[in-house]
Design a protein around this motif. Structure first.
Motif, PDB file in Angstrom:
ATOM      1  N   UNK A  63      39.824  51.508  46.212  1.00 27.99           N
ATOM      2  CA  UNK A  63      38.890  50.577  45.564  1.00 27.99           C
ATOM      3  C   UNK A  63      39.606  49.315  45.096  1.00 27.99           C
ATOM      4  N   UNK A  64      40.840  49.155  45.528  1.00 23.70           N
ATOM      5  CA  UNK A  64      41.689  48.053  45.075  1.00 23.70           C
ATOM      6  C   UNK A  64      41.132  46.697  45.486  1.00 23.70           C
ATOM      7  N   UNK A  65      40.472  46.627  46.628  1.00 27.87           N
ATOM      8  CA  UNK A  65      39.958  45.357  47.151  1.00 27.87           C
ATOM      9  C   UNK A  65      38.998  44.712  46.160  1.00 27.87           C
ATOM     10  N   UNK A  66      38.032  45.484  45.666  1.00 25.73           N
ATOM     11  CA  UNK A  66      37.064  44.911  44.721  1.00 25.73           C
ATOM     12  C   UNK A  66      37.600  44.881  43.293  1.00 25.73           C
ATOM     13  N   UNK A  67      38.431  45.851  42.930  1.00 28.02           N
ATOM     14  CA  UNK A  67      38.982  45.854  41.575  1.00 28.02           C
ATOM     15  C   UNK A  67      39.811  44.601  41.314  1.00 28.02           C
TER      16      UNK A  67
END
Length: 456
Positions: A13-17
């Motif tokens: 979920x790093x992309x949106x976080x």
């Protein structure tokens, strides 16, 4: 252990976080700051492991050795709660991934999700009860398995990367279009990424926590540095390449896990399914690894007479059964609270990151203190790590400082009880710290009641 605990659900979920509030430039700067700071912190752990092999508790024993029993206790307490909340976040994200295939679990914070996550929680408890060595072998197998979808994702991103898309959101974007370069705005964006980077690097100290179980002490430091650099490269590629696929002002609209959304955008539904399967495998492995860490810290602290002796009991398989039991009960309690927030994952990982800042900071401070008259090189490393951890506390903001103090507040009574049992007095400095933590905790509770803290 280091790679397995760091690359958990957060990577998926790093992309949106990170990208929801930050453009390409801010992300690059954020990773440079994180890389320098985390490498300095990793080198600090490596050095302290070598020069103080007697401190088997690692993350909390450094604080105790350098700054007294109460700071040692707080580091153990904070790290323990960080691991607890990390498992809460993993449970939520796991059920969100399962929701891709079974809609009844969509969102990860409804009643069916809590029931299944609870069953998995106690399954992990039973597994660890059978022995730490067996659990770490399974963790190693899962770590290898979850790397496959990550590498597949990176290959697809390299092929599909669009430089024009990346440059459009390079300085960040508004609803109406690209932003112009503004150093103040870029640094605000950088600041917004800091708790996220801490979250995805939690576990850097995994080898240090288990140093007492290592056959060769030198392997602990090597594992920490090799694992850290490997994971840093993977994280940078995930976040930077994705900004060349999805335009920056649309990243915040991606649902969890955002990596599956991006993969699906490029190759179709099968890609999203592969990533969600990878996430399920990854979270199960990270959940196992973090459950091991969460149980090990109170267990070791009890052996050092910092936590109540009850936590120091192990079973016939040499597993810290009481510590694991209490850990699982508290995680279960937090699972029930997921019904009351629609931002369960983000709130849990942010608070887990914030709770870990004090243990990290005092490890860095001890590296600086211990090296001051011994090695200029190690003193420099300690200085960089100390500045970095102070910056993280500032970047986290007042809201998470207050919430963290609420977590630390009950520890005051546990610490007083343990000191009394062992005939040790409470110092004046301890009492001053009690007052500061109590005051900040009360302010935090007041803000929650007034609705001035997000996540509630």
């Amino acid at each position: 252990m280091v790679v397995g605990t760091m690359i958990g659900g957060g990577a998926f979920n790093l992309i949106s976080d990170m990208g929801a509030q930050a453009g390409g430039l801010a992300i690059i700067i954020g990773w440079l700051i994180t890389g320098i700071g985390m490498i300095a912190l990793g080198l600090s752990f490596q050095n302290l492991t070598n020069v103080r092999p007697d401190l088997d508790g690692g993350i909390y024993s450094y604080a105790q050795a350098g700054f007294g029993d109460y700071m040692g206790f707080n580091s153990a307490w904070g790290y323990w709660f960080s691991a607890l909340l990390g498992n809460v976040a993993y449970g939520t994200l796991l059920m969100t991934a399962v929701g891709h295939f079974l809609p009844m679990f969509k969102g990860g914070s409804n009643v069916p999700s809590i029931i299944v996550a609870s069953l998995l929680l106690w399954s992990v408890f039973l597994l660890i009860s059978r022995g730490v060595k067996n659990a770490t072998i399974i963790n190693m197998i899962v770590t290898v398995a979850k790397m496959i979808p990550l590498f597949l994702f990176l290959v697809v991103m390299v092929i599909a990367f669009n430089f024009d898309t990346f440059m459009t959101g390079f300085y960040g974007m508004t609803e109406h279009g690209p932003k112009e370069f503004d150093i103040h705005d870029v640094m605000v964006q950088v600041k917004s990424t800091m708790l996220v980077t801490v979250w995805v690097f939690l576990g850097i100290e995994g080898a240090v926590i288990f140093s007492s179980r290592a056959k060769r002490r030198s392997d602990v430091g090597k594992a920490t540095i090799i694992g850290l650099i490997s994971v840093l490269i993977i994280y940078m590629m995930i976040t930077i390449l994705s900004q060349g696929i999805i335009i920056q002002n649309q990243i915040s609209e991606l649902s969890n896990p955002s990596m599956a959304e991006v993969m699906g955008h490029v190759v179709g539904k099968w890609g999203a399914a592969v990533i969600n399967i990878g996430l399920i495998i990854s979270v199960m492995g990270a959940w196992l690894g973090w459950s091991l860490l969460a149980a090990e810290v109170p267990y070791l602290a009890a052996k050092d007479d910092i936590f109540p002796a009850w936590f120091g009991k192990d079973n016939d398989n040499h597993a810290p059964v009481n510590s694991m039991l209490m850990t699982s009960l508290i995680v279960q309690l937090f699972f029930f609270t997921l019904l009351f927030t629609d931002k369960a994952y983000n709130f849990a990982f942010s608070l887990a990151s914030s709770a870990a800042l004090l243990p990290y900071a005092f490890s860095a401070f001890y590296q600086l203190k211990f090296s001051r008259q011994r090695s200029r090189k190690q003193m420099l490393i300690g200085s960089v790590a100390s500045v970095y951890t102070i910056w993280l506390i500032y970047a986290a903001g007042l809201e998470y400082l207050l919430l963290t103090m609420i977590l630390y507040f009950p520890g005051i009574f546990v610490y007083r009880h343990v000191q009394k049992l062992h005939g040790r007095s409470i110092t004046k400095i301890d009492k001053i710290l009690f007052g500061i933590i109590t005051s900040l905790a009360l302010i935090g509770i007041y803000f929650i009641i007034k609705g001035q803290i997000s996540g509630f």
